[in-house]
Design a protein around this motif. Structure first.
Motif, PDB file in Angstrom:
ATOM      1  N   SER A 144       0.847  -1.193   0.000  1.00 22.52           N
ATOM      2  CA  SER A 144       0.000   0.000   0.000  1.00 22.52           C
ATOM      3  C   SER A 144       0.886   1.247   0.000  1.00 22.52           C
ATOM      4  O   SER A 144       2.104   1.169   0.103  1.00 22.52           O
ATOM      5  CB  SER A 144      -0.919   0.002   1.228  1.00 22.52           C
ATOM      6  N   SER A 145       0.248   2.408  -0.136  1.00 27.10           N
ATOM      7  CA  SER A 145       0.945   3.690  -0.151  1.00 27.10           C
ATOM      8  C   SER A 145       2.064   3.672  -1.199  1.00 27.10           C
ATOM      9  O   SER A 145       1.826   3.301  -2.336  1.00 27.10           O
ATOM     10  CB  SER A 145       1.479   4.018   1.254  1.00 27.10           C
ATOM     11  N   ILE A 146       3.288   4.033  -0.824  1.00 18.43           N
ATOM     12  CA  ILE A 146       4.363   4.115  -1.810  1.00 18.43           C
ATOM     13  C   ILE A 146       4.683   2.763  -2.435  1.00 18.43           C
ATOM     14  O   ILE A 146       5.212   2.689  -3.556  1.00 18.43           O
ATOM     15  CB  ILE A 146       5.646   4.718  -1.194  1.00 18.43           C
ATOM     16  N   TYR A 147       4.353   1.667  -1.735  1.00 16.53           N
ATOM     17  CA  TYR A 147       4.695   0.337  -2.248  1.00 16.53           C
ATOM     18  C   TYR A 147       3.665  -0.188  -3.245  1.00 16.53           C
ATOM     19  O   TYR A 147       3.838  -1.294  -3.766  1.00 16.53           O
ATOM     20  CB  TYR A 147       4.870  -0.630  -1.079  1.00 16.53           C
ATOM     21  N   ARG A 148       2.630   0.586  -3.535  1.00 16.42           N
ATOM     22  CA  ARG A 148       1.762   0.232  -4.658  1.00 16.42           C
ATOM     23  C   ARG A 148       2.516   0.385  -5.968  1.00 16.42           C
ATOM     24  O   ARG A 148       2.106  -0.163  -6.995  1.00 16.42           O
ATOM     25  CB  ARG A 148       0.526   1.137  -4.682  1.00 16.42           C
ATOM     26  N   TYR A 149       3.612   1.131  -5.928  1.00 17.44           N
ATOM     27  CA  TYR A 149       4.362   1.425  -7.146  1.00 17.44           C
ATOM     28  C   TYR A 149       5.561   0.505  -7.330  1.00 17.44           C
ATOM     29  O   TYR A 149       6.325   0.667  -8.280  1.00 17.44           O
ATOM     30  CB  TYR A 149       4.800   2.894  -7.130  1.00 17.44           C
ATOM     31  N   GLY A 150       5.730  -0.466  -6.423  1.00 14.68           N
ATOM     32  CA  GLY A 150       6.838  -1.397  -6.552  1.00 14.68           C
ATOM     33  C   GLY A 150       7.752  -1.348  -5.342  1.00 14.68           C
ATOM     34  O   GLY A 150       7.410  -0.789  -4.291  1.00 14.68           O
ATOM     35  N   ARG A 151       8.931  -1.913  -5.499  1.00 16.13           N
ATOM     36  CA  ARG A 151       9.875  -2.060  -4.382  1.00 16.13           C
ATOM     37  C   ARG A 151      10.682  -0.765  -4.175  1.00 16.13           C
ATOM     38  O   ARG A 151      11.864  -0.684  -4.497  1.00 16.13           O
ATOM     39  CB  ARG A 151      10.801  -3.254  -4.639  1.00 16.13           C
ATOM     40  N   VAL A 152      10.017   0.226  -3.614  1.00 11.33           N
ATOM     41  CA  VAL A 152      10.667   1.515  -3.353  1.00 11.33           C
ATOM     42  C   VAL A 152      11.801   1.320  -2.350  1.00 11.33           C
ATOM     43  O   VAL A 152      11.618   0.706  -1.293  1.00 11.33           O
ATOM     44  CB  VAL A 152       9.646   2.538  -2.823  1.00 11.33           C
ATOM     45  N   GLU A 153      12.969   1.850  -2.680  1.00 10.79           N
ATOM     46  CA  GLU A 153      14.157   1.716  -1.813  1.00 10.79           C
ATOM     47  C   GLU A 153      14.230   2.886  -0.843  1.00 10.79           C
ATOM     48  O   GLU A 153      14.106   4.043  -1.231  1.00 10.79           O
ATOM     49  CB  GLU A 153      15.414   1.672  -2.674  1.00 10.79           C
ATOM     50  N   LEU A 154      14.456   2.586   0.442  1.00 10.83           N
ATOM     51  CA  LEU A 154      14.574   3.612   1.470  1.00 10.83           C
ATOM     52  C   LEU A 154      16.022   3.736   1.911  1.00 10.83           C
ATOM     53  O   LEU A 154      16.685   2.734   2.195  1.00 10.83           O
ATOM     54  CB  LEU A 154      13.705   3.253   2.685  1.00 10.83           C
ATOM     55  N   ASN A 155      16.518   4.966   1.979  1.00  9.23           N
ATOM     56  CA  ASN A 155      17.847   5.258   2.524  1.00  9.23           C
ATOM     57  C   ASN A 155      17.621   6.211   3.694  1.00  9.23           C
ATOM     58  O   ASN A 155      17.407   7.405   3.497  1.00  9.23           O
ATOM     59  CB  ASN A 155      18.729   5.894   1.454  1.00  9.23           C
ATOM     60  N   LEU A 156      17.661   5.671   4.902  1.00 11.89           N
ATOM     61  CA  LEU A 156      17.191   6.402   6.071  1.00 11.89           C
ATOM     62  C   LEU A 156      18.276   6.555   7.123  1.00 11.89           C
ATOM     63  O   LEU A 156      18.966   5.584   7.468  1.00 11.89           O
ATOM     64  CB  LEU A 156      16.000   5.672   6.708  1.00 11.89           C
ATOM     65  N   PHE A 157      18.398   7.761   7.659  1.00 11.63           N
ATOM     66  CA  PHE A 157      19.161   7.945   8.881  1.00 11.63           C
ATOM     67  C   PHE A 157      18.248   7.578  10.041  1.00 11.63           C
ATOM     68  O   PHE A 157      17.174   8.159  10.214  1.00 11.63           O
ATOM     69  CB  PHE A 157      19.620   9.405   9.030  1.00 11.63           C
ATOM     70  N   MET A 158      18.656   6.594  10.835  1.00  9.48           N
ATOM     71  CA  MET A 158      17.900   6.185  12.016  1.00  9.48           C
ATOM     72  C   MET A 158      18.861   6.044  13.184  1.00  9.48           C
ATOM     73  O   MET A 158      20.086   5.985  13.002  1.00  9.48           O
ATOM     74  CB  MET A 158      17.170   4.858  11.762  1.00  9.48           C
ATOM     75  N   SER A 159      18.308   5.978  14.385  1.00 12.81           N
ATOM     76  CA  SER A 159      19.158   5.847  15.559  1.00 12.81           C
ATOM     77  C   SER A 159      19.878   4.495  15.545  1.00 12.81           C
ATOM     78  O   SER A 159      19.368   3.509  14.998  1.00 12.81           O
ATOM     79  CB  SER A 159      18.330   5.972  16.840  1.00 12.81           C
ATOM     80  N   GLU A 160      21.060   4.467  16.127  1.00 14.62           N
ATOM     81  CA  GLU A 160      21.810   3.209  16.236  1.00 14.62           C
ATOM     82  C   GLU A 160      21.006   2.174  17.004  1.00 14.62           C
ATOM     83  O   GLU A 160      21.094   0.966  16.723  1.00 14.62           O
ATOM     84  CB  GLU A 160      23.152   3.478  16.915  1.00 14.62           C
ATOM     85  N   LYS A 161      20.222   2.629  17.953  1.00 11.59           N
ATOM     86  CA  LYS A 161      19.365   1.726  18.731  1.00 11.59           C
ATOM     87  C   LYS A 161      18.412   0.955  17.823  1.00 11.59           C
ATOM     88  O   LYS A 161      18.310  -0.273  17.914  1.00 11.59           O
ATOM     89  CB  LYS A 161      18.574   2.545  19.758  1.00 11.59           C
ATOM     90  N   GLU A 162      17.715   1.656  16.936  1.00 12.56           N
ATOM     91  CA  GLU A 162      16.757   0.984  16.069  1.00 12.56           C
ATOM     92  C   GLU A 162      17.458   0.124  15.020  1.00 12.56           C
ATOM     93  O   GLU A 162      16.969  -0.954  14.673  1.00 12.56           O
ATOM     94  CB  GLU A 162      15.840   1.999  15.392  1.00 12.56           C
TER      95      GLU A 162
END
Length: 326
Positions: A144-162
């Motif tokens: 759903s949402s952005i993935y209705r368009y296929g395998r959208v790649e995410l490049n995310l800055f996240m906390s080291e904890k997560e």
């Protein structure tokens, strides 16, 4: 919100250029660019950038940058984490629909097993960081949402904890969680870079960094992580139509991570659990936190073929959980 300092821009640019499309101007969707420090670096690297900015003060400055370029930058008043809200009626910015966003991007939907249609880059806000990761997971599993368009790649800055939770190994009951299992099954997870918190500024009035406190895992960095949806995710019995049931099954399994799998199966009124585990080659005494992500998928697919288990088994709980994530 965290704002990258200028010295980090070149590192981020190099990381995102790895695996970028060979086209003259590969397209990148950037969210929450703030003052545009990283945006400018991405533009210098030859990316064509569509920037989603919710803060009107930053939005105005980014528009000035957009006007100085020849179509390489498009700025939209919007919030990446307010895409496709469940509220009915017309959407008021910064909320927006993924359909309108992708129409603006000029990106058409492609089959799940096709190439990556779009790359996304941004820094996840630390407030409700876990919830935001869960919401992305729900959308990915349900296509759903952005993935209705296929395998959208995410490049995310996240906390080291997560990041540590996402990549935890079975047996570590404190950090190996439902989120771990679902992320490792759904995404190819690649650590691109680790950057100390000190490399980021903030627009908070007190100037301080709201660094999440943690005891179980290290949290000294923000991690740039690439999440690429697995091409073979929807094989066997797992489909977007029953994925929310699978998610809830995994979440319920970790309500007591040290409990035995046989006890959990018995709580689901499964009478032939011993025969099922033997067929799956899973030890009877295995604890929920000792199962590999692939074991959960195999277990779900086997339960789909059970005479007792039905996709309506967790219906009310699944609906409630989905609403909370949205």
């Amino acid at each position: 919100r965290f704002i990258a300092c200028p010295k980090l821009a070149r590192t981020v640019r190099r990381c995102l250029q790895r695996g970028a499309c060979p086209s003259p101007q590969p397209l990148l969707l950037e969210f929450a660019p703030g003052p545009g420090i990283l945006t400018q670096s991405l533009l210098d690297a030859g990316f064509r950038v569509v920037a989603l900015e919710s803060d009107l003060d930053f939005f105005t400055d980014l528009q000035s940058l957009e006007n100085s370029l020849d179509g390489q930058l498009k700025v939209i008043h919007g919030d990446f984490f307010r895409l496709d809200p469940l509220a009915k009626g017309a959407l008021k910015p910064p909320a927006l629909s993924s359909d309108k966003l992708f129409e603006t991007l000029g990106v058409a939907a492609v089959p799940w097993r096709a190439d990556i249609p779009l790359k996304v880059f941004g820094i996840i806000p630390q407030q409700l960081e876990r919830n935001r990761l869960w919401r992305l997971l729900f959308a990915m599993y349900e296509c759903s949402s952005i993935y209705r368009y296929g395998r959208v790649e995410l490049n995310l800055f996240m906390s080291e904890k997560e990041y540590t939770v996402l990549t935890a190994k079975p047996g570590k009951s404190k950090i190996y969680q439902a989120l771990t299992v679902l992320a490792q099954l759904g995404y190819e997870i690649e650590l691109l870079h680790k950057e100390p918190w000190s490399s980021f500024a903030t627009n908070l009035k007190n100037g301080g960094l709201a660094i999440p406190k943690t005891v179980q895992v290290p949290n000294d960095h923000l991690c740039l992580v690439r999440l690429t949806p697995q091409e073979n995710l929807f094989t066997g019995g797992l489909k977007p139509s029953n994925a929310s049931t699978f998610i809830f099954m995994v979440k319920q399994s970790f309500a007591k991570p040290n409990s035995r799998l046989t006890d959990r199966l018995n709580s689901w009124s499964l009478s032939n659990s011993d025969r099922l585990l033997k067929a799956l080659e899973i030890p009877k005494k295995a604890a929920m936190c000792n199962l590999y992500p692939e074991d959960y998928k195999r277990l779900f697919e086997a339960l789909q073929n059970s005479d007792i288990f039905a996709e309506t088994f967790f219906h009310d709980e699944v609906l409630t959980s989905t609403r909370i994530m949205n």
